[in-house]
Design a protein around this motif. Structure first.
Motif, PDB file in Angstrom:
ATOM      1  N   LEU A  88       0.827  -1.202   0.000  1.00  0.00           N
ATOM      2  CA  LEU A  88       0.000   0.000   0.000  1.00  0.00           C
ATOM      3  C   LEU A  88       0.866   1.259   0.000  1.00  0.00           C
ATOM      4  O   LEU A  88       0.582   2.216  -0.729  1.00  0.00           O
ATOM      5  N   ALA A  89       1.924   1.277   0.783  1.00  0.00           N
ATOM      6  CA  ALA A  89       2.821   2.436   0.831  1.00  0.00           C
ATOM      7  C   ALA A  89       3.489   2.670  -0.517  1.00  0.00           C
ATOM      8  O   ALA A  89       3.620   3.818  -0.968  1.00  0.00           O
ATOM      9  N   VAL A  90       3.899   1.610  -1.198  1.00  0.00           N
ATOM     10  CA  VAL A  90       4.524   1.743  -2.516  1.00  0.00           C
ATOM     11  C   VAL A  90       3.514   2.281  -3.522  1.00  0.00           C
ATOM     12  O   VAL A  90       3.831   3.164  -4.333  1.00  0.00           O
ATOM     13  N   LYS A  91       2.279   1.788  -3.478  1.00  0.00           N
ATOM     14  CA  LYS A  91       1.240   2.274  -4.392  1.00  0.00           C
ATOM     15  C   LYS A  91       0.963   3.756  -4.170  1.00  0.00           C
ATOM     16  O   LYS A  91       0.834   4.516  -5.124  1.00  0.00           O
ATOM     17  N   VAL A  92       0.878   4.155  -2.918  1.00  0.00           N
ATOM     18  CA  VAL A  92       0.631   5.564  -2.606  1.00  0.00           C
ATOM     19  C   VAL A  92       1.798   6.427  -3.082  1.00  0.00           C
ATOM     20  O   VAL A  92       1.599   7.502  -3.663  1.00  0.00           O
ATOM     21  N   LEU A  93       3.019   5.962  -2.864  1.00  0.00           N
ATOM     22  CA  LEU A  93       4.200   6.706  -3.303  1.00  0.00           C
ATOM     23  C   LEU A  93       4.224   6.864  -4.825  1.00  0.00           C
ATOM     24  O   LEU A  93       4.471   7.961  -5.336  1.00  0.00           O
ATOM     25  N   VAL A  94       3.947   5.788  -5.545  1.00  0.00           N
ATOM     26  CA  VAL A  94       3.929   5.841  -7.014  1.00  0.00           C
ATOM     27  C   VAL A  94       2.851   6.804  -7.487  1.00  0.00           C
ATOM     28  O   VAL A  94       3.066   7.614  -8.397  1.00  0.00           O
ATOM     29  N   PHE A  95       1.673   6.746  -6.861  1.00  0.00           N
ATOM     30  CA  PHE A  95       0.586   7.651  -7.237  1.00  0.00           C
ATOM     31  C   PHE A  95       1.005   9.114  -7.068  1.00  0.00           C
ATOM     32  O   PHE A  95       0.802   9.927  -7.955  1.00  0.00           O
ATOM     33  N   PHE A  96       1.588   9.449  -5.919  1.00  0.00           N
ATOM     34  CA  PHE A  96       1.962  10.835  -5.672  1.00  0.00           C
ATOM     35  C   PHE A  96       3.097  11.290  -6.576  1.00  0.00           C
ATOM     36  O   PHE A  96       3.119  12.443  -7.007  1.00  0.00           O
ATOM     37  N   VAL A  97       4.035  10.425  -6.886  1.00  0.00           N
ATOM     38  CA  VAL A  97       5.118  10.801  -7.808  1.00  0.00           C
ATOM     39  C   VAL A  97       4.539  11.111  -9.185  1.00  0.00           C
ATOM     40  O   VAL A  97       4.875  12.133  -9.793  1.00  0.00           O
ATOM     41  N   ILE A  98       3.638  10.276  -9.661  1.00  0.00           N
ATOM     42  CA  ILE A  98       3.010  10.517 -10.964  1.00  0.00           C
ATOM     43  C   ILE A  98       2.132  11.761 -10.906  1.00  0.00           C
ATOM     44  O   ILE A  98       2.140  12.596 -11.807  1.00  0.00           O
ATOM     45  N   PHE A  99       1.366  11.912  -9.821  1.00  0.00           N
ATOM     46  CA  PHE A  99       0.437  13.028  -9.668  1.00  0.00           C
ATOM     47  C   PHE A  99       1.170  14.371  -9.650  1.00  0.00           C
ATOM     48  O   PHE A  99       0.690  15.345 -10.228  1.00  0.00           O
ATOM     49  N   PHE A 100       2.327  14.434  -9.007  1.00  0.00           N
ATOM     50  CA  PHE A 100       3.033  15.698  -8.884  1.00  0.00           C
ATOM     51  C   PHE A 100       4.016  15.974 -10.013  1.00  0.00           C
ATOM     52  O   PHE A 100       4.381  17.125 -10.242  1.00  0.00           O
ATOM     53  N   THR A 101       4.482  14.964 -10.730  1.00  0.00           N
ATOM     54  CA  THR A 101       5.429  15.219 -11.820  1.00  0.00           C
ATOM     55  C   THR A 101       4.766  15.344 -13.188  1.00  0.00           C
ATOM     56  O   THR A 101       5.345  15.955 -14.082  1.00  0.00           O
ATOM     57  N   SER A 102       3.577  14.798 -13.363  1.00  0.00           N
ATOM     58  CA  SER A 102       2.954  14.863 -14.683  1.00  0.00           C
ATOM     59  C   SER A 102       2.645  16.290 -15.138  1.00  0.00           C
ATOM     60  O   SER A 102       2.841  16.599 -16.318  1.00  0.00           O
ATOM     61  N   PRO A 103       2.185  17.202 -14.266  1.00  0.00           N
ATOM     62  CA  PRO A 103       1.997  18.576 -14.763  1.00  0.00           C
ATOM     63  C   PRO A 103       3.301  19.216 -15.235  1.00  0.00           C
ATOM     64  O   PRO A 103       3.308  19.941 -16.231  1.00  0.00           O
ATOM     65  N   MET A 104       4.403  18.937 -14.548  1.00  0.00           N
ATOM     66  CA  MET A 104       5.686  19.495 -14.975  1.00  0.00           C
ATOM     67  C   MET A 104       6.080  18.954 -16.343  1.00  0.00           C
ATOM     68  O   MET A 104       6.600  19.684 -17.186  1.00  0.00           O
ATOM     69  N   ILE A 105       5.816  17.677 -16.578  1.00  0.00           N
ATOM     70  CA  ILE A 105       6.149  17.072 -17.869  1.00  0.00           C
ATOM     71  C   ILE A 105       5.287  17.675 -18.980  1.00  0.00           C
ATOM     72  O   ILE A 105       5.777  17.985 -20.065  1.00  0.00           O
ATOM     73  N   TRP A 106       3.990  17.874 -18.703  1.00  0.00           N
ATOM     74  CA  TRP A 106       3.101  18.450 -19.717  1.00  0.00           C
ATOM     75  C   TRP A 106       3.470  19.890 -20.025  1.00  0.00           C
ATOM     76  O   TRP A 106       3.425  20.320 -21.190  1.00  0.00           O
ATOM     77  N   VAL A 107       3.835  20.669 -19.016  1.00  0.00           N
ATOM     78  CA  VAL A 107       4.240  22.055 -19.242  1.00  0.00           C
ATOM     79  C   VAL A 107       5.515  22.097 -20.080  1.00  0.00           C
ATOM     80  O   VAL A 107       5.631  22.897 -21.014  1.00  0.00           O
ATOM     81  N   LEU A 108       6.472  21.242 -19.769  1.00  0.00           N
ATOM     82  CA  LEU A 108       7.706  21.188 -20.545  1.00  0.00           C
ATOM     83  C   LEU A 108       7.422  20.825 -22.001  1.00  0.00           C
ATOM     84  O   LEU A 108       7.933  21.463 -22.926  1.00  0.00           O
ATOM     85  N   ALA A 109       6.580  19.814 -22.212  1.00  0.00           N
ATOM     86  CA  ALA A 109       6.243  19.401 -23.574  1.00  0.00           C
ATOM     87  C   ALA A 109       5.534  20.527 -24.330  1.00  0.00           C
ATOM     88  O   ALA A 109       5.823  20.781 -25.508  1.00  0.00           O
ATOM     89  N   GLU A 110       4.609  21.208 -23.661  1.00  0.00           N
ATOM     90  CA  GLU A 110       3.894  22.306 -24.306  1.00  0.00           C
ATOM     91  C   GLU A 110       4.852  23.438 -24.689  1.00  0.00           C
ATOM     92  O   GLU A 110       4.777  23.976 -25.798  1.00  0.00           O
TER      93      GLU A 110
END
Length: 64
Positions: free
Chosen positions: A9-31
């Motif tokens: 459960l801790a690993v799943k939560v960690l993966v979720f938050f890493v994806i949740f917080f880094t995806s906007p940065m990736i989309w802004v960079l791509a844009e």
């Protein structure tokens, strides 16, 4: 719940938050890189490797 369930459960939560917080940065960079090509100018490539830290620097500039 045994010990492994808590770890999984801790690993799943960690993966979720890493994806949740880094995806906007990736989309802004791509844009920004895409718009830089469309407008025939350089995209963000001055801060960090491949411009990855550009979003972070923009946030710092807004906070100052």
């Amino acid at each position: 719940m045994d010990g492994w369930d808590v770890v999984i459960l801790a690993v799943k939560v960690l993966v979720f938050f890493v994806i949740f917080f880094t995806s906007p940065m990736i989309w802004v960079l791509a844009e920004r890189k895409y718009l830089g090509r469309v407008q025939a100018r350089y995209g963000p490539n001055r801060v960090g490797p491949w411009g990855v830290l550009q979003t972070l620097v923009d946030g710092l500039k807004l906070g100052v």
